[in-house]
Design an enzyme around this catalytic site. Structure first.
Site, PDB file in Angstrom:
ATOM      1  N   PHE A  51      11.569  61.115  69.346  1.00  0.00           N
ATOM      2  CA  PHE A  51      11.712  59.829  68.665  1.00  0.00           C
ATOM      3  C   PHE A  51      12.033  60.101  67.203  1.00  0.00           C
ATOM      4  O   PHE A  51      11.266  60.753  66.506  1.00  0.00           O
ATOM      5  CB  PHE A  51      10.451  58.974  68.773  1.00  0.00           C
ATOM      6  CG  PHE A  51      10.634  57.615  68.160  1.00  0.00           C
ATOM      7  CD1 PHE A  51      11.276  56.600  68.862  1.00  0.00           C
ATOM      8  CD2 PHE A  51      10.223  57.352  66.861  1.00  0.00           C
ATOM      9  CE1 PHE A  51      11.485  55.353  68.284  1.00  0.00           C
ATOM     10  CE2 PHE A  51      10.426  56.105  66.280  1.00  0.00           C
ATOM     11  CZ  PHE A  51      11.060  55.102  66.995  1.00  0.00           C
TER      12      PHE A  51
ATOM     13  N   ASP B  91      11.294  67.054  62.048  1.00  0.00           N
ATOM     14  CA  ASP B  91      10.855  65.680  61.818  1.00  0.00           C
ATOM     15  C   ASP B  91       9.322  65.671  61.819  1.00  0.00           C
ATOM     16  O   ASP B  91       8.689  65.725  62.875  1.00  0.00           O
ATOM     17  CB  ASP B  91      11.421  64.776  62.918  1.00  0.00           C
ATOM     18  CG  ASP B  91      10.961  63.325  62.759  1.00  0.00           C
ATOM     19  OD1 ASP B  91       9.984  63.076  62.023  1.00  0.00           O
ATOM     20  OD2 ASP B  91      11.572  62.443  63.404  1.00  0.00           O
TER      21      ASP B  91
ATOM     22  N   LYS C  28       5.715  57.613  57.212  1.00  0.00           N
ATOM     23  CA  LYS C  28       4.408  57.135  57.676  1.00  0.00           C
ATOM     24  C   LYS C  28       3.311  57.261  56.608  1.00  0.00           C
ATOM     25  O   LYS C  28       3.210  56.419  55.746  1.00  0.00           O
ATOM     26  CB  LYS C  28       4.057  57.823  58.992  1.00  0.00           C
ATOM     27  CG  LYS C  28       5.001  57.356  60.124  1.00  0.00           C
ATOM     28  CD  LYS C  28       4.378  57.346  61.490  1.00  0.00           C
ATOM     29  CE  LYS C  28       5.136  56.445  62.442  1.00  0.00           C
ATOM     30  NZ  LYS C  28       6.235  57.082  63.166  1.00  0.00           N
TER      31      LYS C  28
HETATM   32  C1  LIG Z   1       7.695  56.726  63.308  1.00  0.00           C
HETATM   33  C2  LIG Z   1       8.641  57.869  63.435  1.00  0.00           C
HETATM   34  C3  LIG Z   1       9.963  57.776  62.980  1.00  0.00           C
HETATM   35  C4  LIG Z   1      10.540  56.501  62.431  1.00  0.00           C
HETATM   36  O1  LIG Z   1       9.917  56.097  61.255  1.00  0.00           O
HETATM   37  P1  LIG Z   1      10.120  54.567  60.751  1.00  0.00           P
HETATM   38  O2  LIG Z   1       9.385  54.519  59.464  1.00  0.00           O
HETATM   39  O3  LIG Z   1       9.565  53.671  61.802  1.00  0.00           O
HETATM   40  O4  LIG Z   1      11.590  54.371  60.575  1.00  0.00           O
HETATM   41  C5  LIG Z   1      10.747  58.885  63.094  1.00  0.00           C
HETATM   42  N1  LIG Z   1      10.289  60.044  63.612  1.00  0.00           N
HETATM   43  C6  LIG Z   1       9.023  60.173  64.045  1.00  0.00           C
HETATM   44  C7  LIG Z   1       8.556  61.484  64.591  1.00  0.00           C
HETATM   45  C8  LIG Z   1       8.158  59.090  63.986  1.00  0.00           C
HETATM   46  O5  LIG Z   1       6.910  59.211  64.465  1.00  0.00           O
END
Ligand SMILES: *Cc1c(COP(=O)(O)O)cnc(C)c1O
Length: 399
Positions: free
Chosen positions: A137, A222, A251
């Site tokens: 994700f 990420d 986050k």
């Molecule tokens: C939440 C998340 C995103 C996206 O972040 P947003 O602030 O919702 O755009 C991307 N990568 C990972 C691993 C995430 O947990």
């Protein structure tokens, strides 16, 4: 307004995309929240891995308050102290890096994708393709959605952005097979969070690093969910002693305010030149002041040590519960990112926890995901575990 009124008002006016729970929250302190009817909840959800030191942390509140009174926004055409100081802190934790600030995870990843393409364009002989992983994700903008290896999120949004290839996660052979002459980067999460708290084999990241080095590829990590101490280290990659070329954070980075960051090795970051990328609000001084406060508080309050200790204790206890609970397949996680993998949809267990006023999350269908604050006390851990155990033992099986 009470819960029912707020739920009703929301439903009539917001685009209906979140599958919102029927709870309206009005205040929070530490690991506890209170709803509009006065009910108290223990928070093992943390606004989806955002409030890493709980709610209303005095140091973060004070930093936001003071910066808001002093200066809220000037744009990136001018310098401000909180932005400069947070960039310095992140660059030095990363080690010889440069920082780009955005407002969200998707924007941080979008910047990483654009940097990889730009670098490939100039230094990479025209390469542009990024290998990402199944079950990943990376966000909801079109490019980050295209990097997300879950078809359910793609539905109806095609055509996706070209230039992405998907390989199974935690499988080095699959990476080798996906390699093409246009490959410029590999983009992965150290632990797949939204994909179900999937923890790879211990040497996976190290071998991805070697694979990238052998093939002159950028390694993009990420850490939007795993960063800022969630796993017990500031960056999850510190557990295995590798360093990516690019890392993304969001986050928890803004201490509860919107803030995202891409950090890249200096020699790679220089591919982005004046005018090539930007965003109006990115790195605004209020979010950055909150970011500085949460990072300092994590250090001073030894929150990483607590996340390791109390997180390890929760995992241990859950594994013991799982031994005598038929519906649990596996318990996995690291520090304060924990997944209880069920043999069925997680919804009834999530609902049973909510009924006893413990906020938890269900993800990837059958995974109960726990994201407690890093500074959770042993006592609150026990209170949450008691509710989870009852939920696991008594929640109805899904029909
Ligand atoms: C939440 C998340 C995103 C996206 O972040 P947003 O602030 O919702 O755009 C991307 N990568 C990972 C691993 C995430 O947990």
């Amino acid at each position: 307004m009470n819960n029912a009124q707020l739920v009703e008002l929301t439903h009539h006016n917001l685009v209906d995309i979140y599958g919102c729970l029927p709870i309206a929250l009005v205040r929070g302190k530490g690991s506890w929240l209170e709803d509009a009817d006065g009910n108290r909840y223990l928070d093992f959800f943390c606004g989806l891995a955002v409030t890493n030191l709980g709610h209303g942390h005095p140091r973060i509140v004070r930093a936001i308050h003071e910066q808001t009174e002093r200066l809220m926004h000037v744009s990136n055409v001018f310098h401000t102290e909180p932005t400069a100081r947070l960039a310095e802190k992140l660059a030095s934790r990363f080690g010889d890096g440069r920082v780009f600030f955005g407002n969200s995870g998707a924007e941080a990843n979008e910047a990483a994708i654009k940097l990889a393409r730009r670098w490939g364009h100039k230094d990479g002989g025209g390469r542009f393709e990024i290998i990402a992983t199944l079950g990943s994700f990376h966000g909801r903008t079109l490019a980050t959605l295209s990097a997300t290896g879950q078809e359910k999120y793609h539905q109806g949004f095609q055509p996706l952005v070209p230039g992405f290839k998907m390989a199974p996660y935690d499988d080095l052979g699959a990476l080798e097979r996906s390699l093409g002459e246009n490959t410029v980067a590999v983009m992965i999460e150290p632990i797949q969070g939204e994909g179900g708290v999937v923890v790879p084999k211990l040497d996976y990241l190290r071998r991805v690093r070697e694979f990238c080095d052998r093939n002159h590829l950028l390694m993009i990590l990420d850490e939007i969910q795993t960063g800022i101490g969630r796993t017990g280290r500031f960056f999850a990659y510190e557990h295995v002693g590798v360093k990516p070329d690019i890392v993304t954070l969001a986050k928890a980075l803004g201490g509860g305010l919107p803030l995202g960051a891409m950090i890249a090795k200096s020699e790679i970051a220089s591919s982005l030149t004046p005018g090539s990328h930007g965003t109006t609000f990115g790195g605004n001084p209020v979010s950055c002041a909150a970011g500085l406060a949460i990072i300092d508080a994590i250090d001073e309050e030894l929150a990483l040590e607590n996340a390791t200790e109390v997180g390890g204790y929760i995992i241990e206890r859950l594994r013991r519960i799982a031994d005598t609970c038929d519906r649990v397949k596996e318990v996995r996680g690291l520090g304060m990112i924990i997944g209880v993998v069920l043999k069925h949809d997680a919804r009834p267990v999530v609902d049973a926890c909510l009924k006893e006023r413990l906020l938890v999350n269900g993800t990837a269908g059958n995974v109960l995901r726990l994201l407690p604050p890093l500074n959770l006390s042993r006592q609150d851990a026990d209170a949450g575990l008691a509710i989870i155990e009852r939920a696991l033992r008594t929640a109805p099986m899904p029909s």
